[in-house]
Design an enzyme around this catalytic site. Sequence first.
Site, PDB file in Angstrom:
ATOM      1  N   ASP A 189      -9.261  12.624  -0.338  1.00 40.13           N
ATOM      2  CA  ASP A 189      -8.122  14.286   0.349  1.00 40.13           C
ATOM      3  C   ASP A 189      -8.296  13.558   1.859  1.00 40.13           C
ATOM      4  O   ASP A 189      -8.807  13.605   1.984  1.00 40.13           O
ATOM      5  CB  ASP A 189      -9.227  15.319  -0.065  1.00 40.13           C
ATOM      6  N   ASN A 201       3.857   7.767   2.599  1.00 38.29           N
ATOM      7  CA  ASN A 201       4.693   8.572   2.286  1.00 38.29           C
ATOM      8  C   ASN A 201       4.194   9.779   1.482  1.00 38.29           C
ATOM      9  O   ASN A 201       4.693  10.901   1.868  1.00 38.29           O
ATOM     10  CB  ASN A 201       4.740   7.949   0.813  1.00 38.29           C
ATOM     11  N   VAL A 219      14.960  16.201  -2.527  1.00 35.38           N
ATOM     12  CA  VAL A 219      14.550  15.934  -3.526  1.00 35.38           C
ATOM     13  C   VAL A 219      13.956  16.792  -3.984  1.00 35.38           C
ATOM     14  O   VAL A 219      12.473  16.829  -4.582  1.00 35.38           O
ATOM     15  CB  VAL A 219      13.853  14.919  -2.898  1.00 35.38           C
ATOM     16  N   SER A 259      10.366  17.584  -6.408  1.00 30.91           N
ATOM     17  CA  SER A 259       9.857  17.462  -7.500  1.00 30.91           C
ATOM     18  C   SER A 259       7.940  17.727  -7.041  1.00 30.91           C
ATOM     19  O   SER A 259       8.886  19.608  -6.794  1.00 30.91           O
ATOM     20  CB  SER A 259       8.992  16.275  -5.480  1.00 30.91           C
ATOM     21  N   SER A 276      11.212  13.740   7.661  1.00 25.71           N
ATOM     22  CA  SER A 276      12.979  14.555   6.751  1.00 25.71           C
ATOM     23  C   SER A 276      13.875  15.270   7.357  1.00 25.71           C
ATOM     24  O   SER A 276      13.351  15.371   8.839  1.00 25.71           O
ATOM     25  CB  SER A 276      11.225  15.841   6.153  1.00 25.71           C
ATOM     26  N   LYS A 293       7.435  16.169  11.443  1.00 31.26           N
ATOM     27  CA  LYS A 293       8.267  15.344  10.833  1.00 31.26           C
ATOM     28  C   LYS A 293       8.565  14.731  12.068  1.00 31.26           C
ATOM     29  O   LYS A 293       9.260  13.238  12.677  1.00 31.26           O
ATOM     30  CB  LYS A 293       8.755  15.780   9.967  1.00 31.26           C
ATOM     31  N   VAL A 304       1.013  -1.357   0.150  1.00 27.19           N
ATOM     32  CA  VAL A 304      -0.637  -0.247   0.185  1.00 27.19           C
ATOM     33  C   VAL A 304       0.674   1.307   0.025  1.00 27.19           C
ATOM     34  O   VAL A 304       1.925   1.298   0.980  1.00 27.19           O
ATOM     35  CB  VAL A 304      -0.904  -0.162   1.105  1.00 27.19           C
ATOM     36  N   TYR A 318       5.519  22.008  10.131  1.00 34.77           N
ATOM     37  CA  TYR A 318       6.133  20.740   8.797  1.00 34.77           C
ATOM     38  C   TYR A 318       7.213  20.080   9.863  1.00 34.77           C
ATOM     39  O   TYR A 318       7.400  18.711  10.305  1.00 34.77           O
ATOM     40  CB  TYR A 318       6.835  21.532   8.315  1.00 34.77           C
TER      41      TYR A 318
HETATM   42  N1  LIG Z   1      10.336  16.716  -1.812  1.00 33.83           N
HETATM   43  C1  LIG Z   1      11.184  16.725  -1.309  1.00 33.83           C
HETATM   44  O1  LIG Z   1      12.028  17.324  -0.963  1.00 33.83           O
HETATM   45  C2  LIG Z   1      11.117  15.932   0.078  1.00 33.83           C
HETATM   46  C3  LIG Z   1      11.536  15.718   1.350  1.00 33.83           C
HETATM   47  C4  LIG Z   1      11.752  15.569   2.287  1.00 33.83           C
HETATM   48  C5  LIG Z   1      10.965  14.818   2.809  1.00 33.83           C
HETATM   49  N2  LIG Z   1       9.551  14.631   1.770  1.00 33.83           N
HETATM   50  C6  LIG Z   1       8.280  13.845   2.033  1.00 33.83           C
HETATM   51  O2  LIG Z   1       8.035  13.079   1.097  1.00 33.83           O
HETATM   52  C7  LIG Z   1       7.150  12.229   0.367  1.00 33.83           C
HETATM   53  C8  LIG Z   1       6.633  13.284  -1.100  1.00 33.83           C
HETATM   54  O3  LIG Z   1       6.251  14.564  -1.279  1.00 33.83           O
HETATM   55  P1  LIG Z   1       6.666  14.521  -2.925  1.00 33.83           P
HETATM   56  O4  LIG Z   1       7.628  15.206  -2.743  1.00 33.83           O
HETATM   57  O5  LIG Z   1       7.087  13.139  -3.926  1.00 33.83           O
HETATM   58  O6  LIG Z   1       5.386  15.179  -2.537  1.00 33.83           O
HETATM   59  P2  LIG Z   1       4.331  15.926  -4.282  1.00 33.83           P
HETATM   60  O7  LIG Z   1       4.964  15.514  -5.722  1.00 33.83           O
HETATM   61  O8  LIG Z   1       3.738  16.935  -3.783  1.00 33.83           O
HETATM   62  O9  LIG Z   1       3.809  14.297  -4.407  1.00 33.83           O
HETATM   63  C9  LIG Z   1       2.795  13.925  -3.304  1.00 33.83           C
HETATM   64  C10 LIG Z   1       1.885  13.076  -3.219  1.00 33.83           C
HETATM   65  O10 LIG Z   1       0.733  12.999  -2.279  1.00 33.83           O
HETATM   66  C11 LIG Z   1      -0.801  13.092  -3.242  1.00 33.83           C
HETATM   67  N3  LIG Z   1      -1.085  14.271  -2.256  1.00 33.83           N
HETATM   68  C12 LIG Z   1      -1.143  15.509  -1.412  1.00 33.83           C
HETATM   69  N4  LIG Z   1      -2.039  15.569  -0.689  1.00 33.83           N
HETATM   70  C13 LIG Z   1      -2.896  14.805  -0.646  1.00 33.83           C
HETATM   71  C14 LIG Z   1      -4.036  14.302   0.115  1.00 33.83           C
HETATM   72  N5  LIG Z   1      -4.884  15.832   1.144  1.00 33.83           N
HETATM   73  N6  LIG Z   1      -4.574  13.494  -0.041  1.00 33.83           N
HETATM   74  C15 LIG Z   1      -4.194  12.386  -0.946  1.00 33.83           C
HETATM   75  N7  LIG Z   1      -3.109  12.792  -1.312  1.00 33.83           N
HETATM   76  C16 LIG Z   1      -2.455  13.268  -1.378  1.00 33.83           C
HETATM   77  C17 LIG Z   1      -0.590  13.330  -4.389  1.00 33.83           C
HETATM   78  O11 LIG Z   1      -1.547  13.060  -5.029  1.00 33.83           O
HETATM   79  P3  LIG Z   1      -2.847  14.133  -5.485  1.00 33.83           P
HETATM   80  O12 LIG Z   1      -2.479  15.646  -5.789  1.00 33.83           O
HETATM   81  O13 LIG Z   1      -3.452  13.623  -6.662  1.00 33.83           O
HETATM   82  O14 LIG Z   1      -3.811  14.347  -4.173  1.00 33.83           O
HETATM   83  C18 LIG Z   1       1.476  13.204  -4.549  1.00 33.83           C
HETATM   84  O15 LIG Z   1       0.580  12.144  -5.281  1.00 33.83           O
HETATM   85  C19 LIG Z   1       5.990  13.718   1.505  1.00 33.83           C
HETATM   86  O16 LIG Z   1       5.738  13.269   3.066  1.00 33.83           O
HETATM   87  C20 LIG Z   1       6.862  14.497   2.204  1.00 33.83           C
HETATM   88  O17 LIG Z   1       7.124  15.477   3.650  1.00 33.83           O
HETATM   89  C21 LIG Z   1       9.838  15.754   0.411  1.00 33.83           C
HETATM   90  C1  LIG Z   2       4.592  15.618   5.827  1.00 36.38           C
HETATM   91  O1  LIG Z   2       5.530  15.093   5.619  1.00 36.38           O
HETATM   92  C2  LIG Z   2       6.096  15.312   3.723  1.00 36.38           C
HETATM   93  C3  LIG Z   2       7.144  13.960   4.352  1.00 36.38           C
HETATM   94  O2  LIG Z   2       6.272  12.986   4.213  1.00 36.38           O
HETATM   95  C4  LIG Z   2       7.576  16.339   4.796  1.00 36.38           C
HETATM   96  O3  LIG Z   2       7.720  16.592   3.262  1.00 36.38           O
HETATM   97  C5  LIG Z   2       5.999  17.809   4.673  1.00 36.38           C
HETATM   98  O4  LIG Z   2       6.985  18.442   4.645  1.00 36.38           O
HETATM   99  C6  LIG Z   2       5.519  16.649   6.175  1.00 36.38           C
HETATM  100  N1  LIG Z   2       5.081  18.501   6.100  1.00 36.38           N
HETATM  101  C7  LIG Z   2       4.770  18.734   7.807  1.00 36.38           C
HETATM  102  C8  LIG Z   2       3.883  20.065   7.538  1.00 36.38           C
HETATM  103  O5  LIG Z   2       5.029  18.329   8.234  1.00 36.38           O
END
Ligand SMILES: NC(=O)c1ccc[n+]([C@@H]2O[C@H](COP(=O)([O-])OP(=O)(O)OC[C@H]3O[C@@H](n4cnc5c(N)ncnc54)[C@H](OP(=O)(O)O)[C@@H]3O)[C@@H](O)[C@H]2O)c1
Ligand SMILES: *[C@@H]1O[C@H](CO)[C@@H](O)[C@H](O)[C@H]1NC(C)=O
Length: 343
Positions: A120, A147, A253, A255, A207, A224, A66, A220
């Site tokens: 959502d 995730n 990362v 994104s 994070s 975390k 999942v 945030y």
């Molecule tokens: N990117 C970074 O630099 C970074 C760094 C550290 C940690 N992280 C963590 O990694 C995880 C993924 O991040 P990402 O960068 O891959 O994010 P992302 O590219 O914005 O993707 C987020 C995903 O979650 C879904 N989503 C968002 N809000 C939602 C909601 N309210 N209900 C259901 N689905 C929802 C989105 O799809 P829909 O829009 O279709 O809902 C999308 O599939 C997060 O937990 C983030 O905190 C990211």
């Molecule tokens: C929520 O979790 C995602 C990764 O799991 C992280 O990138 C994001 O910053 C978090 N947001 C908060 C408000 O903690």
Amino acid sequence: MSFIESLQSAASDSKCVNALLWCVFGFGVFKITTLLCRTLALLFDLFLLPSVNFSKYGAGKGNYCVVTGASDGIGKEYARQMAQRGFNLVIISRTLSKLETLKTQFEGQYNIKVEVLAMDIAADDKSNYEQIKELCQNLPITVLINNVGQSHSIPVPFLETDETELRNIITINNTATLLITQIIAPIIKETIREKKSSRGLILTMGSFGGLIPTPLLATYSGSKAFLQNWSNALAGELSGDKIDVELVLSYLVTSAMSKIRRTSMMIPNPKQFVASTLKTVGRRCGAQDRYATGTPFWSHALYEFVIDETFGVYSKIVNTINHSLHRSIRIRALRKAARKAKK
Ligand SMILES: NC(=O)c1ccc[n+]([C@@H]2O[C@H](COP(=O)([O-])OP(=O)(O)OC[C@H]3O[C@@H](n4cnc5c(N)ncnc54)[C@H](OP(=O)(O)O)[C@@H]3O)[C@@H](O)[C@H]2O)c1
Ligand SMILES: *[C@@H]1O[C@H](CO)[C@@H](O)[C@H](O)[C@H]1NC(C)=O
Ligand SMILES: *[C@@H]1O[C@H](CO)[C@@H](O)[C@H](O)[C@H]1NC(C)=O
Ligand SMILES: *[C@@H]1O[C@H](CO)[C@@H](O)[C@H](O)[C@H]1NC(C)=O
Ligand SMILES: *[C@@H]1O[C@H](CO)[C@@H](O)[C@H](O)[C@H]1NC(C)=O
């Protein structure tokens, strides 16, 4: 008589000073040895040990994984790379059309089954959790990847943080993660009770924002840090049930969330990041001082290791550097928004 001379004369006739010198020497040897061990463990975890074999989690035997937030970014890569390893999938996010596209793609490409759920997660709605339960309770699930996450749209002083944003962050990152885990973990337990050969796995995305208290991302950062201790505590509880629980730490990362498009040495793309995570599941990599935690991407790992071994994550200097970093990100974001508004 100078201080040095008095020390020398004391040393020559005092066993006490001699013993003290031996203590200092012993302490030094101890410190250097432990640092050496940790450094070796880091290098083995990152570069020398072979990839983790997912057959211990039931890969290729019709079991399900999942993934929440699976339609984009890091979540989409988790789904794809687990499909590649032979897991069937349950993928959850808001946008049904994106999920269906992925379903068609993965089923064709990897010869697996994919179930989709559009909701959502920020709504924190009872019916959402019921839907998840209904879909999942009869599937042989062995892996859960927590995730989904949301951060502040731009760095913002805590006192100016919008209430909706604040609540969404806590709801998505914390409440929903806990409730979904409460639904899925018993199903994993049941699956591995029936198929005795397999272990279970629960990964949660943490994070560096939780590792290092981060000014201008205060909510945030706290959310975390909450996941850090929750996940580690759960790891202890479930270790007797053959379920591995791990918090995955990440610096930036590329994104939609991070709004960064260009990769660099410090910033991998989701594909590279997830590959390093799955390769090293169960190993600490950069998080050598944390139980049930991993910092899998090599440059993130070295960065964390150096901070841990020098100033420490709770130091003033690290907090100050971080504050100025996010202040400049905020200023740039505000300028960009102003330019957009002009047009
Ligand atoms: N990117 C970074 O630099 C970074 C760094 C550290 C940690 N992280 C963590 O990694 C995880 C993924 O991040 P990402 O960068 O891959 O994010 P992302 O590219 O914005 O993707 C987020 C995903 O979650 C879904 N989503 C968002 N809000 C939602 C909601 N309210 N209900 C259901 N689905 C929802 C989105 O799809 P829909 O829009 O279709 O809902 C999308 O599939 C997060 O937990 C983030 O905190 C990211
Ligand atoms: C929520 O979790 C995602 C990764 O799991 C992280 O990138 C994001 O910053 C978090 N947001 C908060 C408000 O903690
Ligand atoms: C993984 O382990 C299984 C059984 O334990 C074995 O059959 C399989 O060849 C291994 N795969 C790899 C890539 O080593
Ligand atoms: C600053 O905080 C961010 C959290 O968003 C973290 O990723 C980064 O590693 C921190 N940097 C320093 C130098 O502490
Ligand atoms: C988790 O809790 C311990 C104390 O039990 C604390 O020392 C540690 O800093 C906490 N971790 C985080 C990320 O807050």
